[in-house]
Design a protein around this motif. Sequence first.
Motif, PDB file in Angstrom:
ATOM      1  N   VAL A  32       0.861  -1.187   0.000  1.00 32.46           N
ATOM      2  CA  VAL A  32       0.000   0.000   0.000  1.00 32.46           C
ATOM      3  C   VAL A  32       0.889   1.226   0.000  1.00 32.46           C
ATOM      4  CG1 VAL A  32      -1.837   1.249   1.203  1.00 32.46           C
ATOM      5  CG2 VAL A  32      -1.732  -1.242   1.379  1.00 32.46           C
ATOM      6  N   LYS A  33       0.619   2.130  -0.939  1.00 34.73           N
ATOM      7  CA  LYS A  33       1.379   3.385  -1.000  1.00 34.73           C
ATOM      8  C   LYS A  33       0.645   4.480  -0.225  1.00 34.73           C
ATOM      9  CE  LYS A  33       3.864   2.951  -5.384  1.00 34.73           C
ATOM     10  NZ  LYS A  33       3.500   1.663  -5.927  1.00 34.73           N
ATOM     11  N   LYS A  34       1.389   5.450   0.216  1.00 38.83           N
ATOM     12  CA  LYS A  34       0.808   6.585   0.951  1.00 38.83           C
ATOM     13  C   LYS A  34      -0.269   7.262   0.096  1.00 38.83           C
ATOM     14  CE  LYS A  34       2.223  10.735   3.475  1.00 38.83           C
ATOM     15  NZ  LYS A  34       1.406  10.436   4.640  1.00 38.83           N
ATOM     16  N   GLY A  35      -1.430   7.493   0.698  1.00 38.80           N
ATOM     17  CA  GLY A  35      -2.528   8.162   0.005  1.00 38.80           C
ATOM     18  C   GLY A  35      -3.422   7.248  -0.811  1.00 38.80           C
ATOM     19  N   GLU A  36      -3.055   5.971  -0.912  1.00 43.05           N
ATOM     20  CA  GLU A  36      -3.880   5.023  -1.676  1.00 43.05           C
ATOM     21  C   GLU A  36      -5.105   4.587  -0.878  1.00 43.05           C
ATOM     22  OE1 GLU A  36      -2.170   1.957  -4.884  1.00 43.05           O
ATOM     23  OE2 GLU A  36      -1.377   1.612  -2.901  1.00 43.05           O
ATOM     24  N   VAL A  37      -6.176   4.288  -1.605  1.00 46.96           N
ATOM     25  CA  VAL A  37      -7.329   3.607  -1.019  1.00 46.96           C
ATOM     26  C   VAL A  37      -7.427   2.252  -1.725  1.00 46.96           C
ATOM     27  CG1 VAL A  37      -9.816   3.629  -0.657  1.00 46.96           C
ATOM     28  CG2 VAL A  37      -8.532   5.779  -0.566  1.00 46.96           C
ATOM     29  N   VAL A  38      -7.127   1.188  -0.979  1.00 46.91           N
ATOM     30  CA  VAL A  38      -7.134  -0.161  -1.544  1.00 46.91           C
ATOM     31  C   VAL A  38      -8.349  -0.912  -1.000  1.00 46.91           C
ATOM     32  CG1 VAL A  38      -5.850  -2.321  -1.779  1.00 46.91           C
ATOM     33  CG2 VAL A  38      -4.608  -0.151  -1.661  1.00 46.91           C
ATOM     34  N   SER A  39      -9.210  -1.350  -1.899  1.00 45.10           N
ATOM     35  CA  SER A  39     -10.369  -2.164  -1.477  1.00 45.10           C
ATOM     36  C   SER A  39     -10.072  -3.627  -1.740  1.00 45.10           C
ATOM     37  CB  SER A  39     -11.625  -1.754  -2.244  1.00 45.10           C
ATOM     38  OG  SER A  39     -12.072  -0.489  -1.826  1.00 45.10           O
ATOM     39  N   ILE A  40     -10.367  -4.458  -0.736  1.00 42.77           N
ATOM     40  CA  ILE A  40     -10.193  -5.910  -0.881  1.00 42.77           C
ATOM     41  C   ILE A  40     -11.579  -6.529  -0.976  1.00 42.77           C
ATOM     42  CG2 ILE A  40      -9.202  -8.001   0.109  1.00 42.77           C
ATOM     43  CD1 ILE A  40      -7.248  -6.282   1.650  1.00 42.77           C
ATOM     44  N   ILE A  41     -11.828  -7.221  -2.084  1.00 45.78           N
ATOM     45  CA  ILE A  41     -13.128  -7.844  -2.300  1.00 45.78           C
ATOM     46  C   ILE A  41     -12.954  -9.357  -2.431  1.00 45.78           C
ATOM     47  CG2 ILE A  41     -14.080  -5.760  -3.386  1.00 45.78           C
ATOM     48  CD1 ILE A  41     -13.713  -7.171  -6.126  1.00 45.78           C
ATOM     49  N   GLY A  42     -14.066 -10.078  -2.301  1.00 41.87           N
ATOM     50  CA  GLY A  42     -14.031 -11.537  -2.429  1.00 41.87           C
ATOM     51  C   GLY A  42     -15.122 -12.161  -1.589  1.00 41.87           C
ATOM     52  N   SER A  43     -15.351 -13.442  -1.813  1.00 40.93           N
ATOM     53  CA  SER A  43     -16.404 -14.153  -1.080  1.00 40.93           C
ATOM     54  C   SER A  43     -16.056 -14.277   0.394  1.00 40.93           C
ATOM     55  CB  SER A  43     -16.578 -15.571  -1.650  1.00 40.93           C
ATOM     56  OG  SER A  43     -16.823 -15.518  -3.027  1.00 40.93           O
ATOM     57  N   SER A  44     -17.071 -14.541   1.212  1.00 40.87           N
ATOM     58  CA  SER A  44     -16.829 -14.845   2.626  1.00 40.87           C
ATOM     59  C   SER A  44     -15.925 -16.070   2.706  1.00 40.87           C
ATOM     60  CB  SER A  44     -18.148 -15.133   3.342  1.00 40.87           C
ATOM     61  OG  SER A  44     -18.946 -13.978   3.345  1.00 40.87           O
ATOM     62  N   GLY A  45     -14.951 -16.015   3.610  1.00 36.09           N
ATOM     63  CA  GLY A  45     -14.045 -17.152   3.767  1.00 36.09           C
ATOM     64  C   GLY A  45     -12.850 -17.120   2.830  1.00 36.09           C
ATOM     65  N   SER A  46     -12.690 -16.021   2.079  1.00 40.87           N
ATOM     66  CA  SER A  46     -11.573 -15.956   1.118  1.00 40.87           C
ATOM     67  C   SER A  46     -10.259 -15.507   1.772  1.00 40.87           C
ATOM     68  CB  SER A  46     -11.925 -15.026  -0.042  1.00 40.87           C
ATOM     69  OG  SER A  46     -12.213 -13.725   0.425  1.00 40.87           O
ATOM     70  N   GLY A  47     -10.337 -15.068   3.039  1.00 37.38           N
ATOM     71  CA  GLY A  47      -9.119 -14.662   3.756  1.00 37.38           C
ATOM     72  C   GLY A  47      -8.958 -13.165   3.917  1.00 37.38           C
ATOM     73  N   SER A  91      -8.298   3.524  -5.307  1.00 38.77           N
ATOM     74  CA  SER A  91      -7.248   3.719  -6.295  1.00 38.77           C
ATOM     75  C   SER A  91      -6.810   2.348  -6.824  1.00 38.77           C
ATOM     76  CB  SER A  91      -6.051   4.468  -5.707  1.00 38.77           C
ATOM     77  OG  SER A  91      -5.927   4.301  -4.335  1.00 38.77           O
ATOM     78  N   ARG A  92      -7.028   1.301  -5.995  1.00 39.72           N
ATOM     79  CA  ARG A  92      -6.680  -0.064  -6.414  1.00 39.72           C
ATOM     80  C   ARG A  92      -7.652  -1.042  -5.776  1.00 39.72           C
ATOM     81  NH1 ARG A  92      -2.279  -3.100  -4.632  1.00 39.72           N
ATOM     82  NH2 ARG A  92      -1.562  -1.331  -3.416  1.00 39.72           N
ATOM     83  N   VAL A  93      -7.969  -2.097  -6.509  1.00 42.24           N
ATOM     84  CA  VAL A  93      -8.880  -3.138  -6.012  1.00 42.24           C
ATOM     85  C   VAL A  93      -8.139  -4.471  -6.033  1.00 42.24           C
ATOM     86  CG1 VAL A  93     -11.056  -4.376  -6.411  1.00 42.24           C
ATOM     87  CG2 VAL A  93     -10.939  -1.913  -6.829  1.00 42.24           C
ATOM     88  N   VAL A  94      -8.264  -5.228  -4.938  1.00 38.47           N
ATOM     89  CA  VAL A  94      -7.637  -6.546  -4.811  1.00 38.47           C
ATOM     90  C   VAL A  94      -8.749  -7.579  -4.665  1.00 38.47           C
ATOM     91  CG1 VAL A  94      -6.179  -7.992  -3.334  1.00 38.47           C
ATOM     92  CG2 VAL A  94      -5.570  -5.593  -3.720  1.00 38.47           C
ATOM     93  N   PHE A  95      -8.756  -8.588  -5.534  1.00 39.31           N
ATOM     94  CA  PHE A  95      -9.745  -9.665  -5.433  1.00 39.31           C
ATOM     95  C   PHE A  95      -9.073 -10.902  -4.856  1.00 39.31           C
ATOM     96  CE2 PHE A  95     -11.641 -13.468  -7.641  1.00 39.31           C
ATOM     97  CZ  PHE A  95     -12.735 -13.574  -6.791  1.00 39.31           C
ATOM     98  N   MET A  96      -9.608 -11.374  -3.717  1.00 39.57           N
ATOM     99  CA  MET A  96      -9.068 -12.565  -3.060  1.00 39.57           C
ATOM    100  C   MET A  96     -10.040 -13.736  -3.180  1.00 39.57           C
ATOM    101  SD  MET A  96      -7.246 -11.275   0.476  1.00 39.57           S
ATOM    102  CE  MET A  96      -6.701 -12.941   0.881  1.00 39.57           C
TER     103      MET A  96
END
Length: 245
Positions: A29-44, A209-214
């Motif tokens: 994560v970089k300074k000033g970033e908004v990172v959203s983590i998405i994924g099903s329940s139980g994905s970690g 600013s970034r999306v992470v799919f787990m």
Amino acid sequence: MAEDTILQVNHLRKSFGTHEVLKDIHFSVKKGEVVSIIGSSGSGKSTLLRCINMLEDPSDGEILFKGEKVSYRPKDKNRFRAKVGMVFQSFNLFANMNVLKNCMVGVEIVNKGSKEDAEKLARKYLKQVGMSAYINARPAQLSGGQKQRVAIARALCMKPELLLFDEPTSALDPEMVGEVLEVIRSLAEDGMTMVIVTHEMMFAKEISSRVVFMDSGVIVEEGTPDQVFNHPQKERTKEFLSRYR
């Protein structure tokens, strides 16, 4: 590691007994970033957040904060948590304290601030989240949305460099979701560095600013909201997002 990287996760693994919940996670994560983590329940997703904030000790791997390896000794944990705030889905307010005291207590105890400074900060951030009128109320007298706004103000009082949100709207009635998302949106506009685990796909698309799919303990795909939501590369991402179309 880039100079503006505030958080770096390397080879992170977490098992509960024989069940491996996180499998070799690399994440930054970089300074000033908004990172959203998405994924099903139980994905970690929530486990990753809990490892970042040291509520869970990783089974393997390392976490670097501003280039320094995070130590898991108790006194170091508290110092680290003062810089990395966390807002939980269940609010975690102290039932025996009023709203003002809930926001002051961390400043006084963890940051060793004076009572006067703590109250000044508490009033400032309660005003920012629209909760000034409720400073003498106890948590039991508040709606879910109001409790979550107090929880956000409490986290802000610690002046964190990184704020983690673990599904901040999942315990709320639908009509209260908007008021909490609005507060988070205003923090993003102010440049707060945030990692948000969320099921609110449209919100993630707008604010990130970034999306992470787990999925199943691994990061399957990450990129800009446009890349992940509009042009996903992996079949598993496409399948997950098809439910939200």
